[in-house]
Motif scaffolding. Structure first.
Motif, PDB file in Angstrom:
ATOM      1  N   TYR A  93      -8.331  -0.687   7.235  1.00  0.00           N
ATOM      2  CA  TYR A  93      -8.617  -1.718   6.220  1.00  0.00           C
ATOM      3  C   TYR A  93      -7.585  -1.667   5.102  1.00  0.00           C
ATOM      4  O   TYR A  93      -7.115  -2.700   4.621  1.00  0.00           O
ATOM      5  CB  TYR A  93     -10.026  -1.484   5.667  1.00  0.00           C
ATOM      6  CG  TYR A  93     -10.367  -2.293   4.437  1.00  0.00           C
ATOM      7  CD1 TYR A  93     -10.863  -3.583   4.560  1.00  0.00           C
ATOM      8  CD2 TYR A  93     -10.199  -1.757   3.159  1.00  0.00           C
ATOM      9  CE1 TYR A  93     -11.188  -4.334   3.431  1.00  0.00           C
ATOM     10  CE2 TYR A  93     -10.523  -2.499   2.031  1.00  0.00           C
ATOM     11  CZ  TYR A  93     -11.010  -3.781   2.168  1.00  0.00           C
ATOM     12  OH  TYR A  93     -11.317  -4.517   1.054  1.00  0.00           O
ATOM     13  N   THR A  94      -7.224  -0.467   4.671  1.00  0.00           N
ATOM     14  CA  THR A  94      -6.300  -0.298   3.545  1.00  0.00           C
ATOM     15  C   THR A  94      -4.953  -0.945   3.803  1.00  0.00           C
ATOM     16  O   THR A  94      -4.246  -1.319   2.867  1.00  0.00           O
ATOM     17  CB  THR A  94      -6.126   1.202   3.230  1.00  0.00           C
ATOM     18  OG1 THR A  94      -7.413   1.775   2.988  1.00  0.00           O
ATOM     19  CG2 THR A  94      -5.256   1.440   2.010  1.00  0.00           C
ATOM     20  N   GLU A  95      -4.573  -1.102   5.071  1.00  0.00           N
ATOM     21  CA  GLU A  95      -3.269  -1.686   5.389  1.00  0.00           C
ATOM     22  C   GLU A  95      -3.174  -3.161   5.019  1.00  0.00           C
ATOM     23  O   GLU A  95      -2.068  -3.708   4.977  1.00  0.00           O
ATOM     24  CB  GLU A  95      -2.946  -1.469   6.859  1.00  0.00           C
ATOM     25  CG  GLU A  95      -2.625  -0.015   7.162  1.00  0.00           C
ATOM     26  CD  GLU A  95      -2.250   0.223   8.605  1.00  0.00           C
ATOM     27  OE1 GLU A  95      -1.047   0.289   8.908  1.00  0.00           O
ATOM     28  OE2 GLU A  95      -3.179   0.363   9.431  1.00  0.00           O
ATOM     29  N   ASP A  96      -4.299  -3.806   4.762  1.00  0.00           N
ATOM     30  CA  ASP A  96      -4.237  -5.167   4.226  1.00  0.00           C
ATOM     31  C   ASP A  96      -3.599  -5.168   2.842  1.00  0.00           C
ATOM     32  O   ASP A  96      -3.062  -6.193   2.401  1.00  0.00           O
ATOM     33  CB  ASP A  96      -5.635  -5.769   4.131  1.00  0.00           C
ATOM     34  CG  ASP A  96      -6.244  -6.058   5.491  1.00  0.00           C
ATOM     35  OD1 ASP A  96      -5.500  -6.059   6.491  1.00  0.00           O
ATOM     36  OD2 ASP A  96      -7.472  -6.287   5.546  1.00  0.00           O
ATOM     37  N   GLU A  97      -3.652  -4.027   2.148  1.00  0.00           N
ATOM     38  CA  GLU A  97      -3.155  -3.931   0.782  1.00  0.00           C
ATOM     39  C   GLU A  97      -1.948  -3.008   0.646  1.00  0.00           C
ATOM     40  O   GLU A  97      -1.067  -3.261  -0.184  1.00  0.00           O
ATOM     41  CB  GLU A  97      -4.280  -3.428  -0.142  1.00  0.00           C
ATOM     42  CG  GLU A  97      -5.514  -4.321  -0.124  1.00  0.00           C
ATOM     43  CD  GLU A  97      -6.581  -3.886  -1.109  1.00  0.00           C
ATOM     44  OE1 GLU A  97      -6.303  -2.973  -1.929  1.00  0.00           O
ATOM     45  OE2 GLU A  97      -7.692  -4.453  -1.071  1.00  0.00           O
ATOM     46  N   TYR A  98      -1.897  -1.932   1.432  1.00  0.00           N
ATOM     47  CA  TYR A  98      -0.872  -0.899   1.250  1.00  0.00           C
ATOM     48  C   TYR A  98      -0.138  -0.599   2.556  1.00  0.00           C
ATOM     49  O   TYR A  98      -0.747  -0.598   3.636  1.00  0.00           O
ATOM     50  CB  TYR A  98      -1.500   0.412   0.735  1.00  0.00           C
ATOM     51  CG  TYR A  98      -1.820   0.370  -0.737  1.00  0.00           C
ATOM     52  CD1 TYR A  98      -0.937   0.875  -1.686  1.00  0.00           C
ATOM     53  CD2 TYR A  98      -3.011  -0.199  -1.183  1.00  0.00           C
ATOM     54  CE1 TYR A  98      -1.230   0.819  -3.040  1.00  0.00           C
ATOM     55  CE2 TYR A  98      -3.309  -0.263  -2.536  1.00  0.00           C
ATOM     56  CZ  TYR A  98      -2.411   0.253  -3.457  1.00  0.00           C
ATOM     57  OH  TYR A  98      -2.698   0.181  -4.799  1.00  0.00           O
ATOM     58  N   VAL A 150      -8.820   2.793  -0.902  1.00  0.00           N
ATOM     59  CA  VAL A 150      -8.645   2.069  -2.155  1.00  0.00           C
ATOM     60  C   VAL A 150      -9.869   2.270  -3.033  1.00  0.00           C
ATOM     61  O   VAL A 150     -11.001   2.360  -2.558  1.00  0.00           O
ATOM     62  CB  VAL A 150      -8.381   0.564  -1.931  1.00  0.00           C
ATOM     63  CG1 VAL A 150      -7.080   0.356  -1.194  1.00  0.00           C
ATOM     64  CG2 VAL A 150      -9.522  -0.112  -1.202  1.00  0.00           C
ATOM     65  N   ALA A 151      -9.612   2.363  -4.319  1.00  0.00           N
ATOM     66  CA  ALA A 151     -10.673   2.384  -5.335  1.00  0.00           C
ATOM     67  C   ALA A 151     -10.309   1.359  -6.390  1.00  0.00           C
ATOM     68  O   ALA A 151      -9.129   1.017  -6.552  1.00  0.00           O
ATOM     69  CB  ALA A 151     -10.813   3.774  -5.945  1.00  0.00           C
ATOM     70  N   LEU A 178       3.690  11.305   0.885  1.00  0.00           N
ATOM     71  CA  LEU A 178       2.356  10.709   0.982  1.00  0.00           C
ATOM     72  C   LEU A 178       2.264   9.368   0.253  1.00  0.00           C
ATOM     73  O   LEU A 178       1.169   8.810   0.153  1.00  0.00           O
ATOM     74  CB  LEU A 178       1.309  11.659   0.382  1.00  0.00           C
ATOM     75  CG  LEU A 178       1.078  13.002   1.057  1.00  0.00           C
ATOM     76  CD1 LEU A 178       0.084  13.819   0.258  1.00  0.00           C
ATOM     77  CD2 LEU A 178       0.590  12.830   2.498  1.00  0.00           C
ATOM     78  N   ARG A 179       3.378   8.864  -0.227  1.00  0.00           N
ATOM     79  CA  ARG A 179       3.322   7.748  -1.178  1.00  0.00           C
ATOM     80  C   ARG A 179       3.193   6.392  -0.494  1.00  0.00           C
ATOM     81  O   ARG A 179       4.176   5.696  -0.227  1.00  0.00           O
ATOM     82  CB  ARG A 179       4.542   7.769  -2.095  1.00  0.00           C
ATOM     83  CG  ARG A 179       4.395   6.849  -3.314  1.00  0.00           C
ATOM     84  CD  ARG A 179       5.599   6.975  -4.232  1.00  0.00           C
ATOM     85  NE  ARG A 179       5.748   8.335  -4.729  1.00  0.00           N
ATOM     86  CZ  ARG A 179       6.833   8.780  -5.352  1.00  0.00           C
ATOM     87  NH1 ARG A 179       7.874   7.977  -5.554  1.00  0.00           N
ATOM     88  NH2 ARG A 179       6.878  10.037  -5.779  1.00  0.00           N
ATOM     89  N   ALA A 180       1.946   6.004  -0.235  1.00  0.00           N
ATOM     90  CA  ALA A 180       1.689   4.641   0.213  1.00  0.00           C
ATOM     91  C   ALA A 180       2.129   3.667  -0.881  1.00  0.00           C
ATOM     92  O   ALA A 180       2.085   4.000  -2.071  1.00  0.00           O
ATOM     93  CB  ALA A 180       0.209   4.462   0.513  1.00  0.00           C
ATOM     94  N   ARG A 181       2.544   2.475  -0.467  1.00  0.00           N
ATOM     95  CA  ARG A 181       3.045   1.498  -1.436  1.00  0.00           C
ATOM     96  C   ARG A 181       2.408   0.141  -1.161  1.00  0.00           C
ATOM     97  O   ARG A 181       2.214  -0.243  -0.012  1.00  0.00           O
ATOM     98  CB  ARG A 181       4.568   1.386  -1.345  1.00  0.00           C
ATOM     99  CG  ARG A 181       5.223   0.638  -2.502  1.00  0.00           C
ATOM    100  CD  ARG A 181       6.750   0.710  -2.387  1.00  0.00           C
ATOM    101  NE  ARG A 181       7.416   0.298  -3.611  1.00  0.00           N
ATOM    102  CZ  ARG A 181       7.726  -0.959  -3.921  1.00  0.00           C
ATOM    103  NH1 ARG A 181       7.405  -1.930  -3.075  1.00  0.00           N
ATOM    104  NH2 ARG A 181       8.334  -1.227  -5.058  1.00  0.00           N
ATOM    105  N   VAL A 182       2.082  -0.566  -2.234  1.00  0.00           N
ATOM    106  CA  VAL A 182       1.496  -1.895  -2.089  1.00  0.00           C
ATOM    107  C   VAL A 182       2.396  -2.759  -1.208  1.00  0.00           C
ATOM    108  O   VAL A 182       3.623  -2.701  -1.306  1.00  0.00           O
ATOM    109  CB  VAL A 182       1.291  -2.551  -3.468  1.00  0.00           C
ATOM    110  CG1 VAL A 182       0.832  -4.001  -3.312  1.00  0.00           C
ATOM    111  CG2 VAL A 182       0.265  -1.791  -4.282  1.00  0.00           C
ATOM    112  N   GLN A 183       1.773  -3.562  -0.353  1.00  0.00           N
ATOM    113  CA  GLN A 183       2.541  -4.465   0.497  1.00  0.00           C
ATOM    114  C   GLN A 183       3.445  -5.349  -0.371  1.00  0.00           C
ATOM    115  O   GLN A 183       3.050  -5.791  -1.452  1.00  0.00           O
ATOM    116  CB  GLN A 183       1.594  -5.343   1.325  1.00  0.00           C
ATOM    117  CG  GLN A 183       0.701  -4.578   2.292  1.00  0.00           C
ATOM    118  CD  GLN A 183       1.464  -3.997   3.480  1.00  0.00           C
ATOM    119  OE1 GLN A 183       2.682  -4.165   3.611  1.00  0.00           O
ATOM    120  NE2 GLN A 183       0.753  -3.298   4.344  1.00  0.00           N
TER     121      GLN A 183
END
Length: 259
Positions: A93-98, A150-151, A178-183
């Motif tokens: 789900y988080t991949e829609d955002e990050y 996400v929170a 570990l640094r995910a980044r907003v799409q």
């Protein structure tokens, strides 16, 4: 004003039936739709259900208070997705955002957390502690290395959240591995104020309790915030690497297994 129950009879476990999942979705509706103004393609306003396409493959951890009169007295929920199961769905789900490339390419076992909420009568008390204890047991039993999800801050104006967002960026940004980044199409910087200009005490007061709980355990945030207009929130990606916990943090995290 809400009243916290004085003698709750808590039980925390994974949902065992469709009826229990629907009870958790009704609580999600109360919190995310009624309180926060969220909406979505699969939200059922007639049945008061908040659902999405990810629900069928997730584990739904529920907190029940058997002192309440409801048939299925769900007062807290967490939605959990191990990385091996996410492959069946084609992603998190988080991949829609990050962009989760750093996490997914790490070779480590991941667990996505989401849709966490408590009934309004149970906030600020022991309810979240019970959920966190069971979550710790779940992650240790399944061999999870990294937790993420996400929170949210309420509202969609990043300037109104400049203090807490900047505090997270300057003090709690995830290490590069570990640094995910907003799409890219949705990137909103959290670097809205210089570190020296932040009123740290005031900014910290504005950080939601769930995010502060992750930070106390050594959690990080990804790069950038996501403005979620459907949920009327500003989202950050929280990342908790169990290998980076210090002894104190690990003792708090694993308390469930020693009590």
């Amino acid at each position: 004003m809400t009243k916290t129950p004085t003698n709750p009879a808590f039980e925390v476990r994974l949902a065992r039936s469709d009826a229990e999942i629907r009870a958790s979705q009704r609580l999600r509706y109360d919190v995310f739709v009624r309180e926060l103004g969220a909406d979505g393609d699969l939200v059922d306003h007639d049945a008061c259900i908040e659902a999405d396409r990810y629900d069928p493959l997730y584990d739904h951890m529920i907190l029940l208070d058997h002192a309440r009169p409801e048939p299925i007295p769900v007062v807290g929920v967490y939605r959990l997705m191990p990385s091996d199961r996410a492959e069946q769905l084609g992603g998190f789900y988080t991949e829609d955002e990050y962009d989760l490339t750093p996490l997914k390419s790490s070779g480590r076992k991941l667990l996505e957390l989401g849709r966490s909420c408590l009934h309004r009568d149970y906030r600020g008390g022991a309810a979240m502690y019970h959920l966190w204890n069971k979550l710790a047991a779940y992650t240790l039993e399944t061999g999870v290395d990294v937790l993420f999800g996400v929170a949210s801050f309420h509202g969609t104006d990043p300037q109104a959240l400049a203090g807490p967002l900047s505090l997270l960026h300057h003090r709690h940004l995830a290490p590069e591995d570990l640094r995910a980044r907003v799409q890219p199409d949705h990137y909103q910087t959290m670097d809205l104020m210089a570190d020296a200009d932040i009123n740290r005490a005031a900014a910290l007061r504005d950080v939601p309790a769930l995010i502060k709980a992750y930070l106390r355990l050594g959690g990080f945030v990804g790069d950038g915030a996501f403005i979620d207009h459907a949920f009327n929130t500003t989202d950050v990606c929280l990342i908790l690497d169990t290998a980076r916990m210090n002894d104190t943090q690990r003792a708090i995290y694993t308390r469930e297994l020693t009590t």
